[in-house]
Design a protein around this motif. Structure first.
Motif, PDB file in Angstrom:
ATOM      1  N   MET A 161      61.992  67.970  18.629  1.00  0.00           N
ATOM      2  CA  MET A 161      61.993  67.901  19.773  1.00  0.00           C
ATOM      3  C   MET A 161      61.471  69.745  19.099  1.00  0.00           C
ATOM      4  N   ASP A 162      61.222  70.859  20.179  1.00  0.00           N
ATOM      5  CA  ASP A 162      61.558  71.831  19.986  1.00  0.00           C
ATOM      6  C   ASP A 162      62.013  72.718  21.906  1.00  0.00           C
ATOM      7  N   ALA A 163      62.992  73.099  21.524  1.00  0.00           N
ATOM      8  CA  ALA A 163      63.373  73.615  22.908  1.00  0.00           C
ATOM      9  C   ALA A 163      63.192  75.225  22.752  1.00  0.00           C
ATOM     10  N   ASP A 164      63.329  75.955  24.126  1.00  0.00           N
ATOM     11  CA  ASP A 164      62.912  77.089  24.069  1.00  0.00           C
ATOM     12  C   ASP A 164      63.954  77.441  25.315  1.00  0.00           C
ATOM     13  N   PHE A 165      63.461  78.931  25.645  1.00  0.00           N
ATOM     14  CA  PHE A 165      64.493  79.678  26.923  1.00  0.00           C
ATOM     15  C   PHE A 165      63.745  81.025  27.195  1.00  0.00           C
ATOM     16  N   ALA A 166      64.300  80.899  28.194  1.00  0.00           N
ATOM     17  CA  ALA A 166      63.595  82.792  28.623  1.00  0.00           C
ATOM     18  C   ALA A 166      64.557  83.224  29.663  1.00  0.00           C
ATOM     19  N   ILE A 167      64.251  84.898  30.007  1.00  0.00           N
ATOM     20  CA  ILE A 167      64.924  84.841  31.046  1.00  0.00           C
ATOM     21  C   ILE A 167      63.873  86.317  31.051  1.00  0.00           C
TER      22      ILE A 167
ATOM     23  N   ILE B  80      54.066  69.625  12.356  1.00  0.00           N
ATOM     24  CA  ILE B  80      55.097  69.216  12.226  1.00  0.00           C
ATOM     25  C   ILE B  80      55.627  67.991  12.250  1.00  0.00           C
ATOM     26  N   PHE B  81      55.347  67.803  13.638  1.00  0.00           N
ATOM     27  CA  PHE B  81      56.315  66.904  14.160  1.00  0.00           C
ATOM     28  C   PHE B  81      55.399  64.692  14.293  1.00  0.00           C
ATOM     29  N   GLU B  82      53.943  65.619  13.684  1.00  0.00           N
ATOM     30  CA  GLU B  82      52.996  63.890  13.230  1.00  0.00           C
ATOM     31  C   GLU B  82      53.804  63.215  14.453  1.00  0.00           C
ATOM     32  N   ALA B  83      52.665  63.779  15.709  1.00  0.00           N
ATOM     33  CA  ALA B  83      52.537  62.876  16.793  1.00  0.00           C
ATOM     34  C   ALA B  83      51.232  63.294  17.076  1.00  0.00           C
ATOM     35  N   PRO B  84      50.953  61.942  17.704  1.00  0.00           N
ATOM     36  CA  PRO B  84      49.243  62.616  18.493  1.00  0.00           C
ATOM     37  C   PRO B  84      49.455  62.730  19.811  1.00  0.00           C
ATOM     38  N   ILE B  85      50.036  62.741  20.477  1.00  0.00           N
ATOM     39  CA  ILE B  85      50.162  63.599  21.991  1.00  0.00           C
ATOM     40  C   ILE B  85      51.812  64.364  21.596  1.00  0.00           C
ATOM     41  N   LYS B  86      52.000  65.311  22.495  1.00  0.00           N
ATOM     42  CA  LYS B  86      52.829  65.273  23.051  1.00  0.00           C
ATOM     43  C   LYS B  86      53.235  65.635  24.787  1.00  0.00           C
ATOM     44  N   PHE B  87      54.843  65.424  24.638  1.00  0.00           N
ATOM     45  CA  PHE B  87      55.147  65.501  25.877  1.00  0.00           C
ATOM     46  C   PHE B  87      55.941  66.927  26.407  1.00  0.00           C
ATOM     47  N   GLY B  88      55.243  67.365  27.115  1.00  0.00           N
ATOM     48  CA  GLY B  88      56.296  68.880  27.754  1.00  0.00           C
ATOM     49  C   GLY B  88      56.677  69.395  28.566  1.00  0.00           C
ATOM     50  N   GLY B  89      57.048  70.106  29.083  1.00  0.00           N
ATOM     51  CA  GLY B  89      58.127  70.066  30.809  1.00  0.00           C
ATOM     52  C   GLY B  89      58.978  71.721  31.200  1.00  0.00           C
TER      53      GLY B  89
ATOM     54  N   ASN C  36      47.369  65.723  24.297  1.00  0.00           N
ATOM     55  CA  ASN C  36      46.525  65.626  22.927  1.00  0.00           C
ATOM     56  C   ASN C  36      46.100  66.646  22.216  1.00  0.00           C
ATOM     57  N   GLN C  37      46.821  67.779  22.921  1.00  0.00           N
ATOM     58  CA  GLN C  37      45.886  68.991  22.319  1.00  0.00           C
ATOM     59  C   GLN C  37      47.017  69.688  21.355  1.00  0.00           C
ATOM     60  N   ILE C  38      46.932  69.184  19.992  1.00  0.00           N
ATOM     61  CA  ILE C  38      48.309  70.155  19.323  1.00  0.00           C
ATOM     62  C   ILE C  38      48.096  70.970  18.799  1.00  0.00           C
ATOM     63  N   ASN C  39      49.031  72.121  18.710  1.00  0.00           N
ATOM     64  CA  ASN C  39      48.668  73.358  18.799  1.00  0.00           C
ATOM     65  C   ASN C  39      49.020  73.457  16.588  1.00  0.00           C
ATOM     66  N   PRO C  40      48.160  74.121  16.032  1.00  0.00           N
ATOM     67  CA  PRO C  40      48.808  73.914  14.975  1.00  0.00           C
ATOM     68  C   PRO C  40      50.488  73.848  13.942  1.00  0.00           C
ATOM     69  N   GLU C  41      51.001  74.700  14.718  1.00  0.00           N
ATOM     70  CA  GLU C  41      52.999  75.058  14.771  1.00  0.00           C
ATOM     71  C   GLU C  41      53.805  73.636  15.161  1.00  0.00           C
ATOM     72  N   GLU C  42      52.954  72.848  15.983  1.00  0.00           N
ATOM     73  CA  GLU C  42      52.934  71.112  16.172  1.00  0.00           C
ATOM     74  C   GLU C  42      53.161  70.149  15.705  1.00  0.00           C
TER      75      GLU C  42
END
Length: 113
Positions: free
Chosen positions: A1-7, A84-93, A76-82
């Motif tokens: 999991m990759d988590a981020d925040f912004a103000i 590392i998770f070795e997943a065929p799809i990503k789920f974001g929000g 299913n568009q995996i960026n190079p930095e993603e």
């Protein structure tokens, strides 16, 4: 999991006027803090129970935050930095949180803390 925040409080940043509604009217703000029953109107929360539970917890009456917007997606568009998770799809929000009280809502120091 990759988590981020912004103000985003800069004078030149886009603003979200509350309550908000999309121009075509399909999406809009629901005041879950003051009317929790509106959770049933949020499609993403119905499709993903974990999101619904989170929205209910964050918008609970003793909490200092409330939600302004949220969205979920998969791709299913995996960026190079993603790769590392070795997943065929990503789920974001994202979930936009705001302070419930007006005073801290407009304070950069409060957001930093």
């Amino acid at each position: 999991m990759d988590a981020d925040f912004a103000i985003e409080l800069g004078a030149d940043d886009e603003v979200l006027e509350m309550p908000w509604a999309a121009p075509e009217g399909s999406l809009r703000y629901y005041d879950l803090k003051r009317n929790p029953a509106l959770l049933c109107e949020i499609e993403e929360a119905q499709l993903t129970p974990e999101l619904g539970k989170f929205l209910m917890a964050v918008n609970s009456s003793p909490g200092i935050f409330e939600t302004a917007k949220c969205d979920l997606w998969s791709s299913n568009q995996i960026n190079p930095e993603e790769e590392i998770f070795e997943a065929p799809i990503k789920f974001g929000g994202y979930i936009d949180l705001i302070f419930s009280e007006e005073r801290p809502r407009f304070s950069f120091d409060q957001h930093e803390n």
